[in-house]
Write an enzyme that holds these catalytic residues in place. Structure first.
Site, PDB file in Angstrom:
ATOM      1  N   ARG A   9       0.752  -1.143   0.087  1.00 22.62           N
ATOM      2  CA  ARG A   9      -0.058  -0.185  -0.131  1.00 22.62           C
ATOM      3  C   ARG A   9       0.870   1.235  -0.128  1.00 22.62           C
ATOM      4  O   ARG A   9       1.477   1.456   1.031  1.00 22.62           O
ATOM      5  CB  ARG A   9      -0.786  -0.116   1.188  1.00 22.62           C
ATOM      6  CG  ARG A   9      -2.035   0.905   1.344  1.00 22.62           C
ATOM      7  CD  ARG A   9      -2.563   1.001   2.734  1.00 22.62           C
ATOM      8  NE  ARG A   9      -1.764   1.606   3.479  1.00 22.62           N
ATOM      9  CZ  ARG A   9      -1.612   1.507   4.854  1.00 22.62           C
ATOM     10  NH1 ARG A   9      -2.453   0.697   5.497  1.00 22.62           N
ATOM     11  NH2 ARG A   9      -0.945   2.363   5.521  1.00 22.62           N
TER      12      ARG A   9
ATOM     13  N   HIS B  66      -3.630   4.313   4.747  1.00 20.61           N
ATOM     14  CA  HIS B  66      -4.905   3.562   5.044  1.00 20.61           C
ATOM     15  C   HIS B  66      -5.952   4.436   4.495  1.00 20.61           C
ATOM     16  O   HIS B  66      -6.859   3.636   3.579  1.00 20.61           O
ATOM     17  CB  HIS B  66      -5.002   3.094   6.359  1.00 20.61           C
ATOM     18  CG  HIS B  66      -6.378   2.317   6.426  1.00 20.61           C
ATOM     19  ND1 HIS B  66      -6.596   1.026   6.216  1.00 20.61           N
ATOM     20  CD2 HIS B  66      -7.459   2.718   7.311  1.00 20.61           C
ATOM     21  CE1 HIS B  66      -7.817   0.803   6.288  1.00 20.61           C
ATOM     22  NE2 HIS B  66      -8.258   1.749   7.008  1.00 20.61           N
TER      23      HIS B  66
ATOM     24  N   TYR C 250       3.502   5.333  11.893  1.00 25.96           N
ATOM     25  CA  TYR C 250       3.893   3.921  12.313  1.00 25.96           C
ATOM     26  C   TYR C 250       4.704   3.144  11.255  1.00 25.96           C
ATOM     27  O   TYR C 250       5.259   1.892  11.497  1.00 25.96           O
ATOM     28  CB  TYR C 250       2.446   2.943  12.529  1.00 25.96           C
ATOM     29  CG  TYR C 250       1.522   3.041  11.263  1.00 25.96           C
ATOM     30  CD1 TYR C 250       1.800   2.406  10.172  1.00 25.96           C
ATOM     31  CD2 TYR C 250       0.452   3.972  11.334  1.00 25.96           C
ATOM     32  CE1 TYR C 250       0.875   2.830   9.059  1.00 25.96           C
ATOM     33  CE2 TYR C 250      -0.311   4.383  10.283  1.00 25.96           C
ATOM     34  CZ  TYR C 250      -0.213   3.411   9.093  1.00 25.96           C
ATOM     35  OH  TYR C 250      -1.092   3.752   8.070  1.00 25.96           O
TER      36      TYR C 250
HETATM   37  C1  LIG Z   1     -14.874  -5.760  11.790  1.00 25.69           C
HETATM   38  C2  LIG Z   1     -14.067  -4.573  11.452  1.00 25.69           C
HETATM   39  N1  LIG Z   1     -13.243  -4.262  12.361  1.00 25.69           N
HETATM   40  C3  LIG Z   1     -12.572  -3.125  12.342  1.00 25.69           C
HETATM   41  C4  LIG Z   1     -12.563  -2.208  11.281  1.00 25.69           C
HETATM   42  C5  LIG Z   1     -11.917  -1.141  11.093  1.00 25.69           C
HETATM   43  N2  LIG Z   1     -10.825  -0.965   9.876  1.00 25.69           N
HETATM   44  C6  LIG Z   1     -11.067  -0.740   8.761  1.00 25.69           C
HETATM   45  S1  LIG Z   1      -9.985  -1.130   7.636  1.00 25.69           S
HETATM   46  C7  LIG Z   1      -8.981  -1.909   8.598  1.00 25.69           C
HETATM   47  C8  LIG Z   1      -7.664  -2.647   8.689  1.00 25.69           C
HETATM   48  C9  LIG Z   1      -7.871  -3.767   7.618  1.00 25.69           C
HETATM   49  O1  LIG Z   1      -6.842  -4.037   7.079  1.00 25.69           O
HETATM   50  P1  LIG Z   1      -6.733  -5.017   5.833  1.00 25.69           P
HETATM   51  O2  LIG Z   1      -7.593  -6.584   6.040  1.00 25.69           O
HETATM   52  O3  LIG Z   1      -5.160  -5.517   6.022  1.00 25.69           O
HETATM   53  O4  LIG Z   1      -6.937  -4.420   4.448  1.00 25.69           O
HETATM   54  P2  LIG Z   1      -6.350  -3.039   3.977  1.00 25.69           P
HETATM   55  O5  LIG Z   1      -7.118  -2.109   4.741  1.00 25.69           O
HETATM   56  O6  LIG Z   1      -5.101  -3.163   4.319  1.00 25.69           O
HETATM   57  O7  LIG Z   1      -6.720  -3.215   2.771  1.00 25.69           O
HETATM   58  C10 LIG Z   1      -9.650  -1.606  10.036  1.00 25.69           C
HETATM   59  C11 LIG Z   1      -8.989  -2.409  11.487  1.00 25.69           C
HETATM   60  C12 LIG Z   1     -13.359  -2.599  10.322  1.00 25.69           C
HETATM   61  N3  LIG Z   1     -13.692  -2.112   9.005  1.00 25.69           N
HETATM   62  N4  LIG Z   1     -14.275  -3.909  10.388  1.00 25.69           N
END
Ligand SMILES: Cc1ncc(C[n+]2csc(CCOP(=O)(O)OP(=O)(O)O)c2C)c(N)n1
Lengths: 351, 338
Positions: free
Chosen positions: A252, A256, A265
């Site tokens: 990425r 985020h 971080y």
């Molecule tokens: C059930 C849930 N918990 C927390 C979140 C908050 N949240 C949004 S994105 C994220 C990280 C997701 O990481 P990843 O699965 O690696 O996908 P990326 O965002 O890197 O594409 C979090 C913790 C959420 N959307 N859904």
């Protein structure tokens, strides 16, 4: 485990072909298709960030760096297959045929933004992490029960592998041998949490072993590796050979979301050496005689115009309608909901 | 400030803090004063939380006490139960209340009843913090206000402050409470105001609401992010000559029945404001408190101003779903002029 699941590549970082068995399979049409879509979604993504900065849309999660993973995988699907994206997978959905104006609308807080074009099976982006994985398995199961050869692809991140829905989805896919492609983009971070803190396992691909799901680890920035490995998984699924887990190792590039500050971080300089997949394909095209300056200029202009037109259409889209709060909750609204609607519209002076 | 219900130790000076800073200060105070306090959550460590509620705490107290967990709400709450029954005081953060649902099973089938089913042999002194509510143009699911799901669960307290001062005192009280607490933080109010907050440790009693304004014609009841909305409406109502009493409930389970009864018996009218959906919303429980305690004092039907029975919409429509000062004012007028 890293040895058992080596990262497959077809071209190297500098765009040199390193797996000669694909030499005959890569032609002008495929190369141009990949380049066209990767450029297109990159322009969309950058535009979305700038719209957010100007307050013209809401918070937006950029996917720059993941263009090859998204375009390469979705181009391996057929028109009747199903796509289950996350909030970061508009590169995949736009390439599969989602409407660009509506995709902007979605990030402007509009439900109209999730509606796919007629005949396209694109589920709304899953915001609650990993929840789409069982959906994709169920939809694939339905295709199997209906005796079609259609498949479903679920996109998810590295963080998603920690949720129960990931494991439950994989187990169902395995037990019912559903035609599902479990497409992981390991972009190294779940917001601020690096993958080595997310899990103690060395790879995500190895998680398929426990469910006896064939699994492969690929260079997610190599659009050819993504395309050909997804194609194999799709063919297996169409032939009744069940699910495949693909771990596309990618990066990425940005934050985020537009509300996030990665300098909090990420160690200084991390990721600086990652060559963006669009540039990597460009190198390949130049080395292998596919680069056509005039064509590139032409599509750049076309795509810039397409993105601008989509933004304009989004901004001219009719204002949101308070009736829509109430009108789509049930097929036939219960009386009490109709009463709430009526009272509110009366309050607004609309009835 | 409700001096009656407040216990202070070593409080000398105050600092002007926002609510999110007050939450941070409460967590820091407890990490300092009680070695068994542990924070668990997604992105709460190095990143300091997506709202910065845990900013600087991992640096100060280490990765063993301020833990960036894997992305798994059921895992966070489930392991917190295990930690809590074995000597620790876990404070779990749900990144947004809309993401608490994967932990629903742990909360409903275990957290709610471990004390009861073991006749007090085991207990779960656990706090689950969750930013909640709409109104900040967040993406979908980020804006839920699910208090009634948790007030409905037995064996769990539900706390929801509306000011920085209350947030700190109630969060410390929640961490010290021997039973599980869902601690809802109105994200719309996180940075909306600064207030003098005492340094060091103080607690406010869970289960006590606060009369934030005295009046005689109508009682307006709200909590969390709806408090300022109710207050704006009240200001306008007073310009029209209506005298409004405003209650901030602060704890949603157990409800401060005495405060509600005393106020409604005086004014004879009540307007309840919450942003959660209407049906099964906490407003209905408050109505039954009024019915049970003050039926013969009522001079008008009880009014409720709530979200509608619809999923919290994407943000382009969220202002239509949320109670507005205008809607609250209309209900005040209706009650007073009944
Ligand atoms: C059930 C849930 N918990 C927390 C979140 C908050 N949240 C949004 S994105 C994220 C990280 C997701 O990481 P990843 O699965 O690696 O996908 P990326 O965002 O890197 O594409 C979090 C913790 C959420 N959307 N859904």
């Amino acid at each position: 485990m890293e040895k058992q699941f080596p990262i497959k590549k077809i071209i190297d970082d500098q765009g040199n072909l390193i797996d000669s068995q694909y030499e005959g399979e890569i032609d002008q049409e495929l190369v141009q298709q990949l380049y066209y879509h990767m450029l297109r979604i990159r322009l969309f993504d950058r535009k979305a960030i700038s719209l957010q900065r100007q307050g013209r849309i809401g918070t937006y999660p950029p996917f720059e760096g993941q263009e090859a993973s998204q375009v390469g995988s979705v181009l391996a699907l057929g028109n009747d297959d199903w796509v289950f994206p996350t909030y970061r997978d508009h590169g995949a959905t736009l390439t599969f045929g989602a409407d660009m104006m509506r995709t902007f609308l979605y990030w402007n807080g509009r439900s109209e933004g999730v509606i796919p074009p007629e005949g396209k099976n694109i589920f709304p982006a899953a915001v609650p992490i990993a929840t789409q994985i069982p959906h994709a398995v169920g939809t694939a199961w339905a295709e199997k029960r209906k005796d079609t050869s259609n498949v479903a692809i679920a996109y998810f991140g590295d963080g998603a592998t920690s949720e129960g829905d990931f494991h439950e989805g994989l187990n169902f896919a395995s037990v019912f041998q559903t035609p599902t492609i479990l497409f992981n983009q390991n972009n190294q971070y779940a917001i601020s949490v690096p993958v080595e803190k997310q899990m103690h396992s060395e790879t995500i691909a190895q998680k398929g072993l426990a469910y006896d799901i064939p699994s492969v680890r690929i260079d997610g920035n190599d659009c050819f590796a993504v395309y050909f490995e997804t194609k194999k998984a799709v063919e297996r699924a169409r032939n009744g050979e069940g699910p495949t887990l693909i771990e596309a190792v990618t990066w990425r590039t940005g934050a985020h979301t537009t509300a996030d500050d990665p300098t909090k971080y990420r160690p200084d300089g991390q990721g600086e050496n990652v060559i963006n997949p669009v540039e990597r394909l460009e190198h390949y095209m130049k080395h292998h005689d596919f680069w056509d300056e005039a064509w590139v200029t032409k599509i750049e202009n076309e795509l810039t115009n397409e993105v601008e037109a989509a933004v304009e259409a989004m901004e001219q889209y009719p204002k949101p309608n308070p009736e829509d709060l109430f009108d789509h909750v049930f097929q036939n609204n219960p009386k009490q909901l109709e009463e709430q609607k009526h009272a509110y519209l009366e309050h607004l002076g609309r009835v | 400030m409700d001096v009656k219900t407040e216990t202070k130790t070593q409080v000398n000076t105050t600092q002007k803090l926002t609510m999110v800073q007050a939450v941070n200060d409460a967590l820091k105070t407890m990490l300092e004063s009680d070695k068994t306090t542990m924070l668990l959550g997604e992105d709460i460590g190095k990143n300091g939380g997506v709202f910065r509620a845990t900013e600087g705490l991992q640096e100060q107290f280490g990765e063993d006490r301020v833990v960036d967990t894997p992305l798994s709400e059921s895992g966070i709450v489930g392991t917190s139960v295990g930690l809590a029954v074995n000597g620790f005081k876990p404070v779990a953060e749900m990144q947004f209340m809309g993401f608490i649902y994967p932990a629903f099973d742990q909360l409903m089938t275990h957290v709610s009843r471990i004390r009861a089913k073991t006749m007090g042999h085991y207990s779960v002194p656990l706090v689950v913090r969750a930013p909640y509510g709409a109104g900040i143009r967040a993406p979908e699911i980020h804006s839920d206000s699910a208090e009634a799901i948790f007030t409905h669960m037995p064996g769990i307290k539900v706390v929801c402050p509306s000011t920085p001062y209350d947030a700190k005192g109630l969060l410390i009280a929640s961490i010290e409470d021997p039973d599980p607490v869902i601690f809802m933080e109105p994200m719309r109010s996180y940075r909306a105001q600064r207030e003098e907050v005492p340094e060091g440790k103080y607690t406010l009693e869970i289960g006590k609401g606060k009369r934030v304004q005295e009046g005689t014609d109508v009682t307006v009841i709200a909590w969390g992010a709806m408090l300022p909305v109710a207050q704006q409406a009240v200001k306008q109502a007073e310009q029209q000559g209506m005298s409004c009493e405003v209650l901030d409930l602060k704890t949603l389970y157990p409800l401060d029945r005495d405060l509600i009864a005393e106020s409604v018996q005086k004014t004879g009218r009540a307007v309840i404001v919450h942003e959660a959906q209407s049906t099964g919303g906490l407003g209905q429980d408050i109505m039954s408190v009024i019915h049970d305690t003050s039926f013969l004092y009522l001079r008008a039907p009880i009014e409720r101003v709530t979200g509608f029975d619809v999923p919290v919409p994407f943000f382009a429509l969220e202002d239509h779903h949320l109670p507005t000062p205008k809607r609250v004012l209309a209900s005040i007028e209706k009650a007073v002029h009944f």
